[in-house]
Write a protein that holds these residues in place. Structure first.
Motif, short mmCIF file in Angstrom:
data_model
loop_
_atom_site.label_atom_id
_atom_site.label_comp_id
_atom_site.label_asym_id
_atom_site.label_seq_id
_atom_site.Cartn_x
_atom_site.Cartn_y
_atom_site.Cartn_z
N GLY A 207 0.82 -1.22 0.00
CA GLY A 207 0.00 0.00 0.00
C GLY A 207 0.85 1.26 0.00
N ILE A 208 1.93 1.23 0.81
CA ILE A 208 2.83 2.40 0.86
C ILE A 208 3.45 2.65 -0.51
CG2 ILE A 208 4.99 3.29 1.82
CD1 ILE A 208 4.35 1.80 4.39
N TYR A 209 3.83 1.56 -1.19
CA TYR A 209 4.45 1.73 -2.52
C TYR A 209 3.49 2.44 -3.48
CZ TYR A 209 7.95 -1.63 -0.83
OH TYR A 209 8.91 -2.27 -0.08
N PHE A 210 2.21 2.02 -3.43
CA PHE A 210 1.24 2.69 -4.30
C PHE A 210 1.08 4.16 -3.92
CE2 PHE A 210 -0.63 -0.12 -7.36
CZ PHE A 210 -0.36 -1.40 -6.90
N LEU A 211 1.07 4.41 -2.62
CA LEU A 211 0.93 5.79 -2.16
C LEU A 211 2.14 6.63 -2.58
CD1 LEU A 211 -0.53 5.16 1.40
CD2 LEU A 211 -1.73 6.18 -0.52
N MET A 212 3.32 6.03 -2.53
CA MET A 212 4.53 6.76 -2.94
C MET A 212 4.48 7.10 -4.42
SD MET A 212 6.48 7.47 -0.49
CE MET A 212 5.44 7.44 0.94
N ILE A 213 3.98 6.15 -5.23
CA ILE A 213 3.85 6.44 -6.66
C ILE A 213 2.88 7.61 -6.85
CG2 ILE A 213 2.99 5.53 -8.86
CD1 ILE A 213 4.04 2.78 -7.99
N SER A 214 1.80 7.59 -6.06
CA SER A 214 0.82 8.67 -6.14
C SER A 214 1.42 10.00 -5.73
CB SER A 214 -0.36 8.29 -5.24
OG SER A 214 -1.42 9.15 -5.45
N PHE A 215 2.21 10.00 -4.65
CA PHE A 215 2.84 11.24 -4.20
C PHE A 215 3.86 11.73 -5.22
CE2 PHE A 215 0.39 11.08 -0.66
CZ PHE A 215 0.76 10.23 0.36
N GLY A 216 4.56 10.81 -5.82
CA GLY A 216 5.52 11.20 -6.85
C GLY A 216 4.82 11.86 -8.03
N ARG C 140 17.96 20.77 -3.53
CA ARG C 140 18.63 20.71 -2.24
C ARG C 140 18.07 19.69 -1.27
NH1 ARG C 140 20.76 26.22 -1.03
NH2 ARG C 140 19.56 26.28 0.88
N ALA C 141 16.79 19.30 -1.45
CA ALA C 141 16.17 18.47 -0.42
C ALA C 141 15.74 17.09 -0.91
CB ALA C 141 14.96 19.19 0.16
N PHE C 142 15.52 16.93 -2.19
CA PHE C 142 14.96 15.68 -2.69
C PHE C 142 16.05 14.61 -2.79
CE2 PHE C 142 11.79 13.20 -4.08
CZ PHE C 142 10.79 13.76 -4.87
N ARG C 143 16.08 13.67 -1.86
CA ARG C 143 17.14 12.67 -1.80
C ARG C 143 16.57 11.26 -1.81
NH1 ARG C 143 19.51 16.40 -3.26
NH2 ARG C 143 20.92 17.73 -2.08
N ILE C 144 17.29 10.38 -2.52
CA ILE C 144 16.86 8.96 -2.58
C ILE C 144 17.49 8.26 -1.37
CG2 ILE C 144 16.87 6.87 -3.94
CD1 ILE C 144 17.39 8.54 -6.41
N ARG C 145 16.73 8.25 -0.27
CA ARG C 145 17.30 7.62 0.94
C ARG C 145 16.88 6.17 1.09
NH1 ARG C 145 19.24 12.27 3.64
NH2 ARG C 145 17.97 14.03 3.11
N ASN C 146 15.75 5.82 0.47
CA ASN C 146 15.26 4.43 0.60
C ASN C 146 14.42 4.09 -0.63
OD1 ASN C 146 12.80 5.75 1.05
ND2 ASN C 146 13.20 5.82 3.24
N PHE C 147 13.88 2.87 -0.65
CA PHE C 147 13.14 2.39 -1.82
C PHE C 147 11.90 3.22 -2.06
CE2 PHE C 147 11.93 -0.27 -5.15
CZ PHE C 147 10.61 -0.67 -4.99
#
Lengths: 272, 286, 272
Positions: A207-216, C140-147
């Motif tokens: 669910g978090i992965y889908f939400l992250m895609i949505s936020f992106g 300055r803030a957008f960083r790939i810290r995790n999946f």
């Protein structure tokens, strides 16, 4: 007047943009002007589009005007003071008389009286009315379209019809499956009554992965929207840099850059 | 290689005013020297276009303008393109304009002047009417659904509704054949869906700012909204479909390059971050 | 206490219930009141609330000038702006052919001039500032810290590039080569073996090149790597699933909060 207006618009635009360099008097002037002019603009606009036609126009409509009526003599008295708001013969906006509108007039007057501190509680009645109305409207609207409507739309075929298995641009079983899984797992992530451990945590992780895609995607659209706004401002500045506006953008920009540059130089000298 | 790494690390610490200047130039230059990149209409813009094309003759279209000067670059081209599309079809469509935002009335008047008056020479009161702004957000939408004439006794010019020829037979929302909402926030498309289109099944489409698109997608996919014009790109796609290029199309060059530059910033920023992280891990290890 | 507390709570409950039940009760007088008059009262009170806000602003800015607080000089601009807007709204029409009331929207009036050259540019520019801040924040803030952050960033970038015309010029093969390189980085971080990385990257490049040569390097095939198609799929399916779950969650929350207001459990509007 248009040319003066163009110069004022350019000054205000560049003054606000000057904040990007640093906080400065130009920006502060523009900011305070913005606050004052906007407040006055909203007050005037709402008075003439709502209070005068819909409230006063229902209390003293021209349809029922009578010289001998006590009610209309009060109106005529107001008319001596403010003939633009209370034109002679009543307010002609096509309404009938509805004396029940004395209630919103009373509530509105109480809101204004609340400016005087001892009577600040008076605004609560008017605010209570708007809160109650908004709550009643929202409760139905949101439940119908945002909850029931969306749940209904998530019930989509994942087998048994003649859809293709996968399609990048159209409906397909795979796409319907993605929507179903994404919606359910996303909703489960928001279920905080149960601790998210074990198998449940694996499901909510999806669910978090889908939400992250949505936020992106939201981030992408936000960038798009902001750049569009900047494009709009720059198009106006380009228009006002033309000869018909006496190159307003160029002159004002030069003046601001010189003044801000001089002030930065003075600051450096003083610090040095 | 070391020089490149040091350069990336130095750039990661650059004063943000250089970033502001870069973005300003990157947006300004394509506006002065356009590239004229071709635009490919997407599925959602095509859906709006197809729906308008398929409207029956003499359809009554309700156009709701809820945007202001701040969101004009995104929504205004959509509204002018839609008006152009409706009037150019020469099917006798009637356009009724309402506004849930006060600024929307100014924007709508500008659009009507540009398209209905200057481009097509249409007649106010017979081909289009500006009912205007009413405050109250969803209460206004509800009022239009139940009894439009009680909410709008006069139009925006002060003319009584009963004196306007094209208002004959228009009493409530269900008397319209189509709704288009050009919306930049609250109140807007969501309120139209929740209180008007969904309960009454009058079809609607919308054009929104890019930021709102994500919120609207569930309604689009669920069929509650028939297509969506998504931000300036959506407006440019609609301009491409109707064959009349406007501000949205001219802005797309600047939009394209600005997006690329921002992606480059993100990549550079992350490169700097990874190099820093690797170095600090190495220092910790040693 | 009755005036300040109980009556506002009663007003919210009464009006809230009436508005909610108005969706379900078909009695003509009740429905007419809820749908028409109650709605009008809401509009009128909203207009009074705006008036209250404007007058409050005038009161606070005047106090600031009279007590010479920090930055009081700028407050003069706020007051001047507000007074100018009031004068344009209530005293000077600027166009004698236009009636009071319609002057707030008619052409050629001082009020319209103020909107075109002051309110409009300032409002638009304030929002346009955000374009710069979003770019600065991305850098300055957008960083790939995790999946999860990687997913967010990837979907954001795909949407940003795929939605603009320039994105249609990027070939799917370029994306495939990019993926091979990213794959190489991932392999290197897992195995920390340069040989494995080199083999992976070389094999990947050879496979992509062979496939491309056989297919004739079409711009939009394989379709799944063509950014405009990919962004449309992401935006319509996984992104919509996430948005839908958020919408349902928020919808349930709003419904719950509205019911709390109507039942008098939530009383934040009276400061409790």
């Amino acid at each position: 007047m248009d040319i003066i207006g163009a110069w004022i618009a350019v000054f205000l635009t560049l003054a606000i943009f000057s904040f990007l360099y640093k906080d400065n008097p130009f920006y502060k002037i523009a900011e305070h002007l913005f606050v004052g002019v906007s407040a006055g603009y909203w007050m005037s606009f709402n008075f003439w589009t709502q209070i005068q036609p819909n409230l006063l126009g229902r209390l003293w409509p021209s349809k029922h005007y009578s010289d001998s009526s006590l009610w209309y003599s009060i109106y005529d008295m107001f008319g001596y003071v403010a003939s633009s708001i209370f034109p002679s013969g009543g307010i002609d906006k096509g309404h009938d008389m509805h004396l029940i509108y004395l209630f919103p007039l009373l509530l509105g007057a109480m809101m204004l009286i609340s400016l005087y501190k001892p009577f600040s509680w008076m605004a609560r009645w008017g605010i209570a009315y708007t809160v109650g109305m908004a709550a009643g409207l929202r409760a139905y609207g949101v439940l119908n379209s945002n909850v029931i409507g969306q749940v209904k739309n998530t019930i989509i075929p994942i087998v048994g019809t003649d859809l293709p298995f996968f399609s990048l641009t159209g409906d397909s079983y795979f796409n319907n499956f993605v929507i179903l899984i994404g919606t359910v797992t996303g909703l489960l992530y928001f279920y905080f009554s149960k601790e998210q451990t074990g198998h449940f945590s694996k499901v909510t992780k999806v669910g978090i992965y889908f939400l992250m895609i949505s936020f992106g995607a939201s981030f992408g659209f936000a960038v798009m929207g902001r750049i569009s706004l900047l494009i709009g401002r720059l198009l106006d500045l380009i228009k006002y840099s033309g000869s018909e506006f006496h190159h307003a953008s160029i002159w004002v920009l030069m003046a601001m850059v010189l003044l801000l540059g001089y002030s930065a130089y003075q600051e450096k000298e003083n610090n040095g | 290689m070391n020089y490149l790494i040091e350069l990336i690390l130095k750039m990661a610490k650059v004063d943000r005013r250089w970033i502001f200047l870069t973005i300003g130039l990157v947006v300004l230059i394509p506006l002065l020297y356009p590239l004229a990149l071709p635009i490919r209409p997407g599925k959602d813009s095509q859906q709006v276009y197809d729906f308008v094309e398929a409207l029956e003759d003499s359809s009554k279209v309700l156009l709701s303008c809820e945007y202001g000067p701040s969101t004009k670059p995104e929504i205004h081209p959509m509204v002018t393109s839609l008006l152009h599309h409706l009037f150019s079809l020469k099917k006798g469509h009637k356009v009724y304009v309402v506004c849930l935002w006060p600024d929307g009335q100014f924007m709508a008047e500008e659009a009507l002047d540009e398209v209905a008056v200057e481009r097509f020479g249409l007649t106010y009161g017979e081909d289009y009417v500006m009912l205007g702004f009413r405050p109250g957000a969803e209460a206004v939408v509800k009022g239009i659904v139940s009894d439009l004439r009680k909410l709008y006794t006069i139009d925006a010019k002060g003319t009584k509704i009963e004196d306007i020829p094209m208002m004959e037979g228009i009493n409530r929302f269900e008397d319209f054949d189509f709704l288009f909402s050009g919306s930049a926030g609250y109140p807007g498309t969501t309120e139209w869906v929740q209180f008007a289109a969904d309960p009454t099944d009058v079809p609607m489409s919308t054009g929104t700012t890019s930021i709102q698109v994500n919120e609207m997608m569930p309604y689009v996919l669920g069929g509650q909204i028939k297509g969506i014009l998504a931000g300036m790109p959506g407006a440019a796609e609609y301009e491409e479909l109707i064959g009349v290029k406007g501000i949205a199309t001219s802005g797309m060059d600047a939009q394209s390059i600005a997006h690329f530059v921002i992606v480059l910033f993100i990549v550079l920023g992350n490169l700097g971050y990874f190099i820093e992280r690797k170095r600090s891990k190495r220092h910790q290890g040693s | 206490m009755l005036w300040k507390r109980q009556i506002p709570i009663i007003i919210v409950s009464l009006i809230g219930f009436a508005t909610l039940l108005g969706w379900f009760i078909d009695q003509p007088t009740f429905k007419s009141f809820v749908d028409d008059d109650a709605t009008q009262w809401f509009d009128i009170l909203a207009a009074f609330a705006i008036f209250l806000g404007g007058l409050n602003l005038l009161k606070l800015q005047t106090q600031k000038v009279l007590t010479k607080q920090k930055g009081w000089q700028y407050s003069i601009f706020a007051i001047a702006g507000l007074l100018f807007a009031i004068v344009a709204g209530f005293f000077i029409k600027g166009n004698p052919d236009v009636a009071w009331g319609t002057h707030v929207t008619a052409k050629g009036t001082l009020f319209k001039w103020m909107f075109n050259y002051m309110v409009s540019p300032m409002q638009a520019t304030m929002f346009a500032l955000l374009a710069f801040y979003v770019a600065s924040a991305s850098y300055r803030a957008f960083r790939i810290r995790n999946f999860e952050a990687t997913l967010l960033l990837s979907s954001g970038i795909i949407i940003m590039i795929g939605r603009v015309p320039l994105g249609s010029y990027i070939s799917s093969w370029f994306i495939l080569y990019l993926l091979v390189l990213i794959g190489g980085i991932v392999v290197n971080s897992f195995f920390k073996n340069k040989q494995y990385t080199a083999i992976f990257v070389c094999v990947g490049i050879i496979l992509v090149t062979s496939a491309g040569s056989m297919m004739g390097w079409p711009l939009d095939q394989p379709a799944v790597f063509y950014l405009p198609y990919l962004q449309e799929w992401i935006y319509r399916y996984p992104n919509s699933a996430g948005s839908r779950s958020i919408m349902i969650g928020i919808g349930l929350g709003i419904f719950g909060t509205s019911i709390r207001y109507i039942l008098g459990i939530e009383r934040s509007y009276i400061g409790e």
